[in-house]
Design an enzyme around this catalytic site. Structure first.
Site, PDB file in Angstrom:
ATOM      1  N   HIS A  99       0.944  -0.992  -0.011  1.00 11.61           N
ATOM      2  CA  HIS A  99       0.064   0.003   0.115  1.00 11.61           C
ATOM      3  C   HIS A  99       0.836   1.137  -0.147  1.00 11.61           C
ATOM      4  O   HIS A  99       2.113   1.270   0.485  1.00 11.61           O
ATOM      5  CB  HIS A  99      -0.857   0.116   1.211  1.00 11.61           C
ATOM      6  CG  HIS A  99      -0.173  -0.147   2.456  1.00 11.61           C
ATOM      7  ND1 HIS A  99       0.187  -1.251   2.881  1.00 11.61           N
ATOM      8  CD2 HIS A  99      -0.013   0.835   3.515  1.00 11.61           C
ATOM      9  CE1 HIS A  99       0.827  -1.144   4.089  1.00 11.61           C
ATOM     10  NE2 HIS A  99       0.847  -0.004   4.345  1.00 11.61           N
ATOM     11  N   HIS A 101       0.689   5.091   1.221  1.00 12.40           N
ATOM     12  CA  HIS A 101       0.062   6.151   1.921  1.00 12.40           C
ATOM     13  C   HIS A 101       0.367   7.574   1.038  1.00 12.40           C
ATOM     14  O   HIS A 101       1.166   7.972   0.569  1.00 12.40           O
ATOM     15  CB  HIS A 101       0.734   6.525   3.222  1.00 12.40           C
ATOM     16  CG  HIS A 101       0.729   5.389   4.195  1.00 12.40           C
ATOM     17  ND1 HIS A 101      -0.030   5.289   5.275  1.00 12.40           N
ATOM     18  CD2 HIS A 101       1.393   4.190   4.338  1.00 12.40           C
ATOM     19  CE1 HIS A 101       0.107   4.211   5.734  1.00 12.40           C
ATOM     20  NE2 HIS A 101       1.041   3.641   5.319  1.00 12.40           N
TER      21      HIS A 101
END
Ligand code: 5GP
Length: 136
Positions: A99, A101
């Site tokens: 992922h 951010h």
């Protein structure tokens, strides 16, 4: 193997506030909202982190991260954006599903602290550069 929390979001098993979705990529608000608008961009298919995701898919994730950062400036009137991805526990990764951010920044006293301290004393930079280069 038990599904990680982001695989569960992709499969609709737990809710999320989705800001972008296509066949391969999803972006949703981070539950912690370290700053207002903090968003995570993921590939729907599971890869552990940035270092193990195939290049083409990583490029698609980063393309969406760029667009979300631009939207945070335009729509949320952020003054800046941090793009951050943690790889492995030692680097602070808590969810083992790649992922990115995308964190909008509004003022110097917000809840995110990233500090680069001067630490080069005693390090042989030419030798260090060679150590990294030999594995590229
Ligand atoms: P990491 O520390 O692995 O880089 O970041 C994981 C992020 O996932 C954290 O910022 C955390 O707040 C977020 N997170 C963990 N569980 C959930 C969840 O169930 N939903 C959402 N939207 N974010 C989550």
């Amino acid at each position: 193997m038990e599904k990680d929390v982001f695989c569960k979001i992709v499969d609709g098993e737990i809710p999320a506030h989705i800001v972008y979705e296509d066949d391969e990529i999803m972006a949703f608000l981070d539950i912690s909202q370290v700053t207002k608008g903090h968003t995570l961009v993921i590939p729907k298919k599971h890869y552990d982190n940035f270092l193990s995701v195939p290049k083409e898919l990583m490029h698609k994730v980063m393309d969406v991260a760029q667009r979300i950062g631009q939207a945070q400036i335009t729509s949320l009137h952020a003054n800046g954006v941090n793009i951050l991805t943690n790889c492995y526990e030692a680097a602070g990764q808590t969810v083992k599903h790649f992922h990115v951010h995308v964190i909008p920044r509004f003022d110097a006293n917000d809840a995110l602290k990233i500090e680069f301290k001067e630490n080069a004393a005693g390090i042989n930079l030419p030798a260090l550069k060679d150590e990294i280069k030999k594995s590229l």
